[in-house]
Scaffold this motif. Structure first.
Motif, PDB file in Angstrom:
ATOM      1  N   ALA A 282      -1.878  -4.216  -6.184  1.00  0.00           N
ATOM      2  CA  ALA A 282      -3.317  -3.953  -6.168  1.00  0.00           C
ATOM      3  C   ALA A 282      -3.812  -3.911  -7.598  1.00  0.00           C
ATOM      4  O   ALA A 282      -3.123  -3.378  -8.486  1.00  0.00           O
ATOM      5  N   VAL A 283      -4.981  -4.465  -7.849  1.00  0.00           N
ATOM      6  CA  VAL A 283      -5.588  -4.422  -9.182  1.00  0.00           C
ATOM      7  C   VAL A 283      -6.336  -3.098  -9.316  1.00  0.00           C
ATOM      8  O   VAL A 283      -7.213  -2.778  -8.506  1.00  0.00           O
ATOM      9  N   THR A 284      -5.978  -2.311 -10.347  1.00  0.00           N
ATOM     10  CA  THR A 284      -6.601  -1.001 -10.563  1.00  0.00           C
ATOM     11  C   THR A 284      -7.501  -0.966 -11.785  1.00  0.00           C
ATOM     12  O   THR A 284      -8.254  -0.013 -11.962  1.00  0.00           O
ATOM     13  N   ASP A 285      -7.437  -1.981 -12.642  1.00  0.00           N
ATOM     14  CA  ASP A 285      -8.319  -2.014 -13.811  1.00  0.00           C
ATOM     15  C   ASP A 285      -8.441  -3.457 -14.280  1.00  0.00           C
ATOM     16  O   ASP A 285      -7.468  -4.220 -14.243  1.00  0.00           O
ATOM     17  N   ALA A 307      -0.883  -2.039  -9.769  1.00  0.00           N
ATOM     18  CA  ALA A 307       0.025  -1.018  -9.246  1.00  0.00           C
ATOM     19  C   ALA A 307       0.571  -1.516  -7.920  1.00  0.00           C
ATOM     20  O   ALA A 307      -0.069  -2.322  -7.232  1.00  0.00           O
ATOM     21  N   ARG A 308       1.764  -1.053  -7.574  1.00  0.00           N
ATOM     22  CA  ARG A 308       2.345  -1.457  -6.298  1.00  0.00           C
ATOM     23  C   ARG A 308       1.606  -0.770  -5.156  1.00  0.00           C
ATOM     24  O   ARG A 308       1.269   0.412  -5.235  1.00  0.00           O
ATOM     25  N   LEU A 309       1.360  -1.513  -4.111  1.00  0.00           N
ATOM     26  CA  LEU A 309       0.621  -0.981  -2.972  1.00  0.00           C
ATOM     27  C   LEU A 309       1.321   0.253  -2.417  1.00  0.00           C
ATOM     28  O   LEU A 309       2.533   0.250  -2.190  1.00  0.00           O
ATOM     29  N   GLY A 310       0.551   1.314  -2.219  1.00  0.00           N
ATOM     30  CA  GLY A 310       1.075   2.541  -1.645  1.00  0.00           C
ATOM     31  C   GLY A 310       1.653   3.516  -2.644  1.00  0.00           C
ATOM     32  O   GLY A 310       1.892   4.675  -2.292  1.00  0.00           O
ATOM     33  N   GLU A 311       1.897   3.096  -3.876  1.00  0.00           N
ATOM     34  CA  GLU A 311       2.442   3.998  -4.881  1.00  0.00           C
ATOM     35  C   GLU A 311       1.321   4.719  -5.608  1.00  0.00           C
ATOM     36  O   GLU A 311       0.174   4.254  -5.649  1.00  0.00           O
ATOM     37  N   ALA A 312       1.674   5.865  -6.199  1.00  0.00           N
ATOM     38  CA  ALA A 312       0.690   6.655  -6.931  1.00  0.00           C
ATOM     39  C   ALA A 312       0.164   5.863  -8.119  1.00  0.00           C
ATOM     40  O   ALA A 312       0.911   5.148  -8.786  1.00  0.00           O
ATOM     41  N   VAL A 313      -1.117   6.014  -8.372  1.00  0.00           N
ATOM     42  CA  VAL A 313      -1.779   5.292  -9.454  1.00  0.00           C
ATOM     43  C   VAL A 313      -1.963   6.223 -10.637  1.00  0.00           C
ATOM     44  O   VAL A 313      -2.385   7.369 -10.470  1.00  0.00           O
ATOM     45  N   GLN A 314      -1.644   5.738 -11.834  1.00  0.00           N
ATOM     46  CA  GLN A 314      -1.944   6.499 -13.037  1.00  0.00           C
ATOM     47  C   GLN A 314      -3.459   6.481 -13.253  1.00  0.00           C
ATOM     48  O   GLN A 314      -4.046   5.423 -13.423  1.00  0.00           O
ATOM     49  N   PRO A 331      -2.945   6.816  -3.920  1.00  0.00           N
ATOM     50  CA  PRO A 331      -2.051   5.659  -3.805  1.00  0.00           C
ATOM     51  C   PRO A 331      -2.813   4.344  -3.910  1.00  0.00           C
ATOM     52  O   PRO A 331      -3.949   4.231  -3.462  1.00  0.00           O
ATOM     53  N   ALA A 332      -2.171   3.351  -4.511  1.00  0.00           N
ATOM     54  CA  ALA A 332      -2.822   2.066  -4.788  1.00  0.00           C
ATOM     55  C   ALA A 332      -3.159   1.337  -3.492  1.00  0.00           C
ATOM     56  O   ALA A 332      -2.352   1.286  -2.564  1.00  0.00           O
ATOM     57  N   GLN A 333      -4.363   0.778  -3.458  1.00  0.00           N
ATOM     58  CA  GLN A 333      -4.820  -0.027  -2.339  1.00  0.00           C
ATOM     59  C   GLN A 333      -5.494  -1.284  -2.866  1.00  0.00           C
ATOM     60  O   GLN A 333      -6.121  -1.256  -3.932  1.00  0.00           O
TER      61      GLN A 333
END
Length: 652
Positions: A282-285, A307-314, A331-333
């Motif tokens: 997933a794109v977080t930034d 970030a990997r899907l479902g893992e905690a995001v910094q 968690p990343a979506q």
């Protein structure tokens, strides 16, 4: 009785406070009432016959610090009880001879310090209390003197009070207690000298000895380094402990962008989100300034943060861009990337970042672009209602699907040949259009047919072919479908001719949306004008065309050859379909706005050189004027044959 001067100076004795009842009933002549000798409670009101010079008839004032006010501050309106209740006030000693007063700071319930005390005596007022009544009298009869205060203490007190009174406090700077971590500008790592810190782990750097400035990544093992190659992603090369970014040859997108262009760019980025989701990311930034337009299309100068899907995001923060769930570290979506694209889309259109309070219906409704407010509402919605990358691509396709607009004109003429009493040419077109949410559909068919056989046979063949082609239920999703429509026209010609000799040439097109299909037999022609150039789409199935193709005749010779009217293929000459008999396009031809399609019978194109046709098709603004002008030129040349022209233009 022992005199006061003979009393021993015992410090312990000075700590004893004389009881109130030992006070003399009449004050000595030079005695000033010590402040601490008064009872702490509020005194009873004085009797009316109280003497004016009695012990209690004394005005008490607050002492003023010499550094603050430069003199005494008298507060006569305060009662004695209020004065005595403060631990910070001093006493104004009034002598019977009317001499001046001196102020001595005293603690509450403490008498003045005896003047015989040495400067080294304890400043504690309790330690300086007299032990007996005679000691009190001795202290009262002694001449008044200012209290002895160490110079250093006085200076320090004055400095503190001065700062407090002016409101100017000294600022003390503390040295950092946490050491700077990570690479710094000026260091050399893996053969590159770091020049400028660009933030988020990126530095501009130069290879030692030579080479242009490049961007390098100094932090270990970023997730984006493991992404599969994508045409929008930049190329990154490992170099020791660094990742070196390949330069992007392009310019950043500068808002405002028109809605159609901005929507096309968002569509490309949405395809990237879709591809990354398939890889489990997933794109977080995404840095808005890294989106560049290059010669090869859209490209990112910097890789996005993933970030990997479902893992905690910094948690990260980029004002007006970071999705709320990323700020909260959820968690990343994959939907987080859709929010980023929505914020980018909004800025491209409005030149403004998203409001700090978030998007609202009022803000989105102010964007004057059909379908865009609804699209942004889905991209920037709260997480449960937000579009996924797959849903975003479907919504973008629906929003971009608007029916094209075409214009058409046609004309035909019998010509000037006295031996041709009937116009054997036929033409026709049908327009089927359905408008609905999602774009609807549009089908435009047009055809020109030239009959052969003479008398009442040629026009029958051409009319039958035109009617059958326009009425066909087959849809030309593929070339084979349009070929089937032509064979339906061939069957209609055979039926209507009823065994008589004759047939017709045929050139028909079907436009479905923005794509053109062609079906052709004989020597009628189809041209297309795009980008300032004209191309003949059809191939002549004629004797002179075969001679030119074999090199036995030049195009100029074929133009004036007496055999130019002999055709090798026609409808009505075959009873069963034959492979490769009908010419079709291998792939549909896209028609951008401004494209023109021209259909002609040989009675037009055979009477003028190709450059004349090209010039009219490219430069005549009116479609009706195009076909009329071509017919006029045919008549001007003698018009030995029937002449027909039909033109289509996509105007939107």
């Amino acid at each position: 009785m022992t005199q006061a001067d003979d009393l021993p100076r015992d410090p312990a004795a000075s700590e004893q406070t004389p009881p109130p009842e030992t006070l003399p009933t009449e004050p000595p002549q030079a005695l000033t009432l010590p402040e601490a000798m008064l009872p702490p409670e509020t005194p009873e009101p004085l009797a009316a016959d109280q003497p004016e010079d009695g012990l209690l008839d004394v005005d008490y004032v607050f002492p003023s610090h010499p550094e603050m006010s430069g003199g005494e501050t008298t507060t006569p309106e305060l009662h004695n009880a209020e004065v005595l209740g403060s631990s910070d006030v001093g006493e104004s000693q009034i002598h019977s001879d009317g001499s001046g007063t001196s102020e001595t700071p005293l603690a509450l319930d403490a008498p003045p310090i005896p003047e015989s005390a040495t400067p080294s005596a304890s400043p504690d007022p309790v330690a300086a209390l007299p032990a007996t009544q005679s000691a009190v009298a001795e202290a009262a009869s002694a001449p008044a003197a200012p209290p002895s205060v160490p110079e250093a203490v006085a200076v320090e007190e004055s400095s503190d009070l001065s700062s407090f009174s002016t409101g100017e406090l000294e600022e003390e700077t503390y040295a950092p207690t946490v050491a700077v971590q990570g690479p710094q500008a000026g260091e050399v790592i893996s053969g590159y000298q770091l020049n400028q810190d660009l933030g988020r782990g990126w530095f501009s750097a130069n290879a030692l000895g030579a080479g242009p400035s490049v961007d390098v990544y100094v932090r270990p093992a970023p997730l984006w380094a493991g992404l599969r190659p994508h045409r929008l992603l930049p190329k990154v090369t490992p170099a020791g402990d660094l990742l070196v970014l390949a330069p992007t040859d392009g310019t950043p997108l500068t808002p405002p962008l028109d809605p159609a262009t901005a929507q096309a760019y968002v569509t490309e980025l949405a395809r990237l989100l879709f591809a990354l989701e398939k890889q489990g990311y997933a794109v977080t930034d995404l840095d808005p300034a890294s989106v560049h337009q290059t010669r090869d299309g859209l490209k990112l100068r910097m890789p996005p943060q993933v970030a990997r899907l479902g893992e905690a995001v910094q948690p990260t923060l980029r004002d007006s861009f970071t999705p709320p769930e990323v700020q909260e570290g959820q968690p990343a979506q994959a939907k987080s990337g859709v929010y980023l694209l929505g914020a980018l889309f909004f800025q491209w259109l409005t030149q403004q970042p998203l409001p700090a309070e978030g998007p609202s219906s009022v803000v989105l409704a102010g964007i004057n672009a059909s379908g865009v407010p609804q699209l942004l509402n889905g991209m920037l919605a709260p997480l449960p209602q937000r579009l996924s990358p797959t849903e975003l691509l479907a919504a973008l396709k629906t929003a971009a699907t608007t029916l094209p607009v075409y214009q058409l004109a046609a004309a035909t003429d019998i010509g000037l040949n006295p031996e041709r009493p009937t116009n054997e040419d036929s033409y026709g077109f049908v327009w089927k259009q359905i408008g609905q949410h999602g774009g609807g559909n549009l089908i435009l068919r047009a055809v020109v047919s030239d009959g052969m056989g003479g008398m009442a046979a040629g026009e029958v063949a051409s009319q039958a072919a035109v009617r059958a082609f326009l009425a066909s239920e087959a849809l030309s999703f593929e070339a084979s479908a349009l070929e089937a429509q032509v064979w339906e026209a061939n069957a209609a010609v055979l039926t209507d001719m009823k065994g008589r000799d004759g047939g017709c040439t045929f050139t028909g097109v079907e436009i479905r949306g923005t794509q053109l299909h062609l079906g052709h037999v004989g020597d009628t022609r189809a041209y297309i004008a795009q980008g300032g150039a004209v191309v003949q789409l059809s191939k002549d199935h004629s004797y002179v065309a075969a001679m030119v193709a074999s090199g036995q005749m030049t195009p100029e010779e074929a133009q004036v050859s007496p055999e130019r009217n002999k055709v090798l293929r026609s409808l009505g000459s075959l009873r069963a379909p034959q492979d490769d008999y009908v010419q079709v396009l291998p792939e549909p031809l896209e028609l951008p706005v401004g494209s023109r399609v021209l259909l002609l019978s040989d009675g037009v194109w055979g009477e003028m050189l190709p450059p004349v046709i090209h010039d009219i098709l490219l430069h005549e603004p009116s479609l009706q004027r195009i076909v009329d002008h071509l017919i006029e030129l045919s008549l001007a040349s003698g018009a030995p044959d029937n002449a027909t022209a039909l033109v289509i233009e996509r105007v939107r």
